[in-house]
Scaffold this motif. Sequence first.
Motif, PDB file in Angstrom:
ATOM      1  N   ASP A  13       0.384  -6.907  -5.682  1.00 40.74           N
ATOM      2  CA  ASP A  13      -0.856  -6.132  -5.698  1.00 40.74           C
ATOM      3  C   ASP A  13      -0.547  -4.809  -4.999  1.00 40.74           C
ATOM      4  N   VAL A  14      -0.319  -3.759  -5.792  1.00 39.38           N
ATOM      5  CA  VAL A  14       0.071  -2.455  -5.249  1.00 39.38           C
ATOM      6  C   VAL A  14      -1.111  -1.497  -5.359  1.00 39.38           C
ATOM      7  N   ARG A  15      -1.506  -0.940  -4.219  1.00 37.03           N
ATOM      8  CA  ARG A  15      -2.615   0.013  -4.182  1.00 37.03           C
ATOM      9  C   ARG A  15      -2.136   1.325  -3.558  1.00 37.03           C
ATOM     10  N   VAL A  16      -2.954   2.359  -3.697  1.00 33.11           N
ATOM     11  CA  VAL A  16      -2.554   3.707  -3.242  1.00 33.11           C
ATOM     12  C   VAL A  16      -3.672   4.287  -2.383  1.00 33.11           C
ATOM     13  N   ILE A  17      -3.305   4.955  -1.281  1.00 31.85           N
ATOM     14  CA  ILE A  17      -4.284   5.659  -0.447  1.00 31.85           C
ATOM     15  C   ILE A  17      -3.847   7.103  -0.267  1.00 31.85           C
ATOM     16  N   LEU A  18      -4.802   8.037  -0.403  1.00 27.84           N
ATOM     17  CA  LEU A  18      -4.502   9.466  -0.293  1.00 27.84           C
ATOM     18  C   LEU A  18      -5.746  10.198   0.188  1.00 27.84           C
ATOM     19  N   PRO A  19      -5.622  11.467   0.600  1.00 30.10           N
ATOM     20  CA  PRO A  19      -6.806  12.215   1.022  1.00 30.10           C
ATOM     21  C   PRO A  19      -7.728  12.523  -0.164  1.00 30.10           C
ATOM     22  N   LYS A  20      -9.011  12.653   0.129  1.00 31.13           N
ATOM     23  CA  LYS A  20      -9.973  13.142  -0.877  1.00 31.13           C
ATOM     24  C   LYS A  20     -10.135  14.646  -0.644  1.00 31.13           C
ATOM     25  N   GLU A  55     -13.324   4.611  -3.154  1.00 29.52           N
ATOM     26  CA  GLU A  55     -12.440   3.731  -3.925  1.00 29.52           C
ATOM     27  C   GLU A  55     -12.623   4.026  -5.408  1.00 29.52           C
ATOM     28  N   CYS A  56     -11.555   3.892  -6.163  1.00 33.21           N
ATOM     29  CA  CYS A  56     -11.701   3.945  -7.614  1.00 33.21           C
ATOM     30  C   CYS A  56     -10.566   3.169  -8.241  1.00 33.21           C
ATOM     31  N   LEU A 107       0.843  -1.193   0.000  1.00 34.40           N
ATOM     32  CA  LEU A 107       0.000   0.000   0.000  1.00 34.40           C
ATOM     33  C   LEU A 107       0.877   1.241   0.000  1.00 34.40           C
ATOM     34  N   PHE A 108       0.741   2.083  -1.024  1.00 37.67           N
ATOM     35  CA  PHE A 108       1.406   3.384  -1.058  1.00 37.67           C
ATOM     36  C   PHE A 108       0.524   4.395  -0.315  1.00 37.67           C
ATOM     37  N   ALA A 109       1.095   5.117   0.644  1.00 32.87           N
ATOM     38  CA  ALA A 109       0.385   6.196   1.328  1.00 32.87           C
ATOM     39  C   ALA A 109       1.055   7.514   0.971  1.00 32.87           C
ATOM     40  N   SER A 110       0.252   8.470   0.498  1.00 30.24           N
ATOM     41  CA  SER A 110       0.839   9.722   0.022  1.00 30.24           C
ATOM     42  C   SER A 110      -0.177  10.849   0.137  1.00 30.24           C
ATOM     43  N   SER A 111       0.330  12.084   0.183  1.00 29.51           N
ATOM     44  CA  SER A 111      -0.546  13.256   0.233  1.00 29.51           C
ATOM     45  C   SER A 111      -0.985  13.696  -1.155  1.00 29.51           C
ATOM     46  N   GLU A 112      -0.343  13.191  -2.209  1.00 32.20           N
ATOM     47  CA  GLU A 112      -0.737  13.562  -3.569  1.00 32.20           C
ATOM     48  C   GLU A 112      -0.354  12.473  -4.555  1.00 32.20           C
ATOM     49  N   CYS A 113      -1.021  12.484  -5.701  1.00 23.26           N
ATOM     50  CA  CYS A 113      -0.818  11.412  -6.674  1.00 23.26           C
ATOM     51  C   CYS A 113      -1.466  11.822  -7.990  1.00 23.26           C
ATOM     52  N   VAL A 114      -0.723  11.723  -9.098  1.00 23.60           N
ATOM     53  CA  VAL A 114      -1.351  11.988 -10.402  1.00 23.60           C
ATOM     54  C   VAL A 114      -2.237  10.791 -10.748  1.00 23.60           C
ATOM     55  N   TRP A 168     -12.673  13.355 -11.355  1.00 25.95           N
ATOM     56  CA  TRP A 168     -12.097  12.301 -10.509  1.00 25.95           C
ATOM     57  C   TRP A 168     -13.060  11.944  -9.389  1.00 25.95           C
ATOM     58  N   LYS A 169     -13.715  12.948  -8.820  1.00 28.18           N
ATOM     59  CA  LYS A 169     -14.692  12.665  -7.754  1.00 28.18           C
ATOM     60  C   LYS A 169     -15.819  11.771  -8.270  1.00 28.18           C
TER      61      LYS A 169
END
Length: 480
Positions: A37-44, A77-78, A5-12, A52-53
């Motif tokens: 299985d690599v997934r990403v979590i970031l703020p909405k 989730e998307c 799981l990648f955790a980040s404050s921003e992501c393209v 994107w929303k």
Amino acid sequence: MKKVLFASSECVPFIKTGGLADVVGSLPKCFDKRYYDVRVILPKYSCMKQQWKDMMQYKTHFYMDFAGQSQYVGVLECVYDGITFYFIDNEHYFTGDKPYTEHHWDIEKFMYFDRAVLSALPLLDFRPDVIHCHDWQTGLIPVYLHDSFARGDFFRGIKTVMTIHNLKFQGNDGVEQFKRISGLSDYYFTIDKLRTGVDGNMLKGGLVYADAITTVSNTYAEEIKTQFYGEGLDGLMRARANDLRGIVNGIDYVDYNPDTDKNIVVRYNYDNVLEKKIHNKRAIQAELGLAQDDNRFMIGIVSRLTDQKGFDLIAYMMERMCEQGIQFVVLGTGEQKYEDMFRWFAGKYPDRVSANIYYSEEMSHRIYASADAFLMPSLFEPCGLSQLMSLRYGTLPIVRETGGLRDTVQPFNQFERTGTGFSFANYNAHEMYNTVMFAKYIFDDRRDEWNGLIKSAMAQDFSWQASANKYQEMYDWLIG
């Protein structure tokens, strides 16, 4: 199947203020999906584009104790480009017209985010083997995992990686405030843990408690062990030297491909670059009102206009470089003094200097494709992506030998006719000027050698695949 799981404050493509977003958006696509299985979590963030929303689906919600209150945590989730993205939703923290706002508020909202990430995991049907944390905004994830989450069976054995994209930014706040909001006990606020001086430090927490540390180039990994580059954490970096590795960033070779790029006037590739690239230079000279001259040496600059990027050196030598007839195409925003400086030179030398004091992805591609050389004389540069983009487009970088610039640009050797650009060692305006003039001399008088450098630059491979293989090795080592 290994889960990361990648955790980040921003992501393209969802939200971007800098290179961090490019890394987190591009890298997960490059792992072998048969094994990872690599997934990403970031703020909405409320400032994300509506398109994107509209793609996000409700996943779950709950309440958690944070900063003395019961706080809502929504999870959306998307799936985009084959990667699953999770978004932490809380309008109290993530409303605003940009992702980063006021310093103390940013500290609190990313503390909330870090706790929410761990709290959400048991509800996601996804238990990562590794949580890969990016920069100070995710620095408390390894700390919380060691602290209040350590007692749960679900979390036992989860490994953490902390990646430093820029050590200068650390997430500091006064200890009492830090303690109150984070909920961490006095135990963590000693000088060997989260404390630096009178502050608590989010990044330091991540660097102390993560199982492995990476940064974005080999040279930067060595530099941050020294006092000059270490930003007060050089002792910690030396202490954790055995857990620290440099893995150079890549760029997305689909987005940055002069053969298919819809942003540029004439597309070209390795085989026809010497015939076709010049059409882009002519087009940008016409568009920006610069002197129309194929043989005028044109330097591109796409950057934040700050001291870190070496603009004090450029300011010192700008007049002399303009007097030599060099054309400059500048794109970016930043410190007022540098914005005003480029505007002033554009007024004085309208046939030579174009100051575009804004940011545009399309314009940046046109500059990479049009300029002869790309100037990047940084004071420090953890990795840098602009020099990789300019190499990809056959625009030769002129850089200072620091961090990722040193690792990715091979200086021209006149005698062996090797290299992919030009570089200088010391942070010195005259040394930069002499290197620019040497590059201009090769362009003006030794065009065969210049063309050979263009071909060498375009032959380099800084796609994400090579980097992804090194991250896979690290995950395998961590997971066992």
